[in-house]
Design an enzyme around this catalytic site. Structure first.
Site, PDB file in Angstrom:
ATOM      1  N   HIS A  72       0.030 -13.567  -2.202  1.00  0.00           N
ATOM      2  CA  HIS A  72       1.306 -14.274  -2.389  1.00  0.00           C
ATOM      3  C   HIS A  72       1.145 -15.776  -2.110  1.00  0.00           C
ATOM      4  O   HIS A  72       1.759 -16.605  -2.774  1.00  0.00           O
ATOM      5  CB  HIS A  72       2.406 -13.667  -1.509  1.00  0.00           C
ATOM      6  CG  HIS A  72       2.592 -12.195  -1.745  1.00  0.00           C
ATOM      7  ND1 HIS A  72       3.211 -11.369  -0.853  1.00  0.00           N
ATOM      8  CD2 HIS A  72       2.202 -11.404  -2.777  1.00  0.00           C
ATOM      9  CE1 HIS A  72       3.218 -10.133  -1.331  1.00  0.00           C
ATOM     10  NE2 HIS A  72       2.598 -10.121  -2.487  1.00  0.00           N
ATOM     11  N   HIS A 227       7.535  -8.827  -9.282  1.00  0.00           N
ATOM     12  CA  HIS A 227       6.554  -8.922  -8.193  1.00  0.00           C
ATOM     13  C   HIS A 227       5.141  -8.618  -8.692  1.00  0.00           C
ATOM     14  O   HIS A 227       4.169  -9.244  -8.254  1.00  0.00           O
ATOM     15  CB  HIS A 227       6.911  -8.023  -7.011  1.00  0.00           C
ATOM     16  CG  HIS A 227       5.986  -8.277  -5.863  1.00  0.00           C
ATOM     17  ND1 HIS A 227       6.139  -9.362  -5.023  1.00  0.00           N
ATOM     18  CD2 HIS A 227       4.839  -7.664  -5.480  1.00  0.00           C
ATOM     19  CE1 HIS A 227       5.134  -9.385  -4.164  1.00  0.00           C
ATOM     20  NE2 HIS A 227       4.332  -8.368  -4.415  1.00  0.00           N
ATOM     21  N   ASP A 231       1.935 -11.020  -8.231  1.00  0.00           N
ATOM     22  CA  ASP A 231       0.612 -10.599  -7.757  1.00  0.00           C
ATOM     23  C   ASP A 231      -0.486 -10.994  -8.751  1.00  0.00           C
ATOM     24  O   ASP A 231      -1.576 -11.411  -8.362  1.00  0.00           O
ATOM     25  CB  ASP A 231       0.574  -9.073  -7.568  1.00  0.00           C
ATOM     26  CG  ASP A 231       1.223  -8.631  -6.271  1.00  0.00           C
ATOM     27  OD1 ASP A 231       1.356  -9.449  -5.339  1.00  0.00           O
ATOM     28  OD2 ASP A 231       1.583  -7.434  -6.174  1.00  0.00           O
ATOM     29  N   HIS A 254      -4.071  -4.522  -7.977  1.00  0.00           N
ATOM     30  CA  HIS A 254      -5.002  -5.558  -7.526  1.00  0.00           C
ATOM     31  C   HIS A 254      -6.418  -5.265  -8.014  1.00  0.00           C
ATOM     32  O   HIS A 254      -7.133  -6.163  -8.432  1.00  0.00           O
ATOM     33  CB  HIS A 254      -4.960  -5.686  -6.008  1.00  0.00           C
ATOM     34  CG  HIS A 254      -3.692  -6.312  -5.518  1.00  0.00           C
ATOM     35  ND1 HIS A 254      -3.323  -7.609  -5.836  1.00  0.00           N
ATOM     36  CD2 HIS A 254      -2.687  -5.831  -4.759  1.00  0.00           C
ATOM     37  CE1 HIS A 254      -2.155  -7.889  -5.282  1.00  0.00           C
ATOM     38  NE2 HIS A 254      -1.747  -6.821  -4.623  1.00  0.00           N
TER      39      HIS A 254
END
Ligand SMILES: [Zn+2]
Length: 279
Positions: A72, A227, A231, A254
């Protein structure tokens, strides 16, 4: 953009639950993003990345030291076009703050001033990474555009899809306020694995069986997909420079973001055979 002064963020780590403090220090224009490990500033492009514990963990191969939950903060740096800065952390995790990139972005913006921008990376052809039913594909473009689709088996989330382009101010308004999110039903499992120790309604959007548990509600109707985009912006910062491409992603994680970054780092460093660096 460059930083005119150091910025500091303090709070607790999401996973460890311990106090966490990080300083973002100005760096010489052209020196890039780096992280201090063991007293040495290591270029971000030299660091290994892993998607452990649903966050991005950076590892310095020289010292073996790690810094977790960086995504973030990196999203705020990249989203505001700050490409010369040094991250110095006292702990092994960046503070979670409110679970979004907004506090980082506000703090950085107050310390920013105009500076030279590094050359952007433009892949010369499309690249694709995949795992299971998830995939990411990136193709050259004149700006960064994200097209992300997610699907969560929860009546208040379900399938969400959004297209977003990075233009002046769009990261701050459209993506930076979107918080990390979770489902109440998962919490016992996460806690049992030692994760989310610092998690609470003040640092995540939490869905219970009947809807959002946070008293203030959601910040966007489609906060989860926003969000996921945040990311992705943060993980793409690990290329170390702006990227100009259209990124289409289905259920990005991720791990998958990192696979894309590894390919882009290769294409950045192989002398232009598979990608070019452009102003
Ligand atoms: Zn996140």
């Amino acid at each position: 953009m460059i930083l005119a002064q150091a910025v500091e963020f303090e709070g607790r780590g999401l996973h460890g639950g311990r106090d966490a403090r990080v300083q973002i220090l100005p760096s010489r224009p052209g020196s890039g993003l780096s992280v201090i490990f063991d007293g040495h500033a290591r270029p971000i492009v030299s660091l290994e990345m892993s998607g452990r514990d649903r966050s991005t963990v950076l590892r310095d191969p020289a010292s073996g030291r790690e810094l977790g939950s960086v995504e973030h903060l990196l999203a705020a740096l990249a989203g505001l076009d700050v490409w010369d800065a040094t991250i110095a952390s006292e702990g092994d995790e960046v503070p979670v703050l409110d679970g979004s990139a907004l506090p980082f972005a506000r703090g950085l913006r107050a310390a920013m001033e105009q500076g030279p921008a590094p050359a952007a990376l433009v892949p010369s052809s499309s690249v694709r990474v995949e795992g299971g039913d998830a995939w990411i594909e990136a193709e050259p473009s004149d700006r960064l555009t994200l097209e992300v689709a997610v699907d969560f088996p929860h009546p208040r989330v379900g399938a969400q899809r959004l297209v977003w382009s990075k233009v002046d101010g769009s990261f701050l308004e459209d993506l930076s306020p979107a918080r990390t999110f979770g489902f109440l039903a998962e919490l016992p499992q996460l806690r049992a694995r030692g994760l989310a120790a610092g998690g609470g309604l003040d640092c995540a959007l939490v869905f219970g069986p009947d809807g959002v548990l946070n008293p203030e509600g959601a910040r966007f109707a489609d906060e989860p997909v926003r969000h996921k985009m945040l990311d992705l912006v943060g993980d793409l910062a690990l290329v170390g420079r702006p990227v100009r491409m259209r990124v289409m992603a289905k259920k990005p994680s991720h791990e998958l973001n990192h696979a894309l970054v590894r390919m882009l780092r290769l294409c950045c460093h192989d002398g232009g055979g598979r990608g070019k660096v452009d102003q």
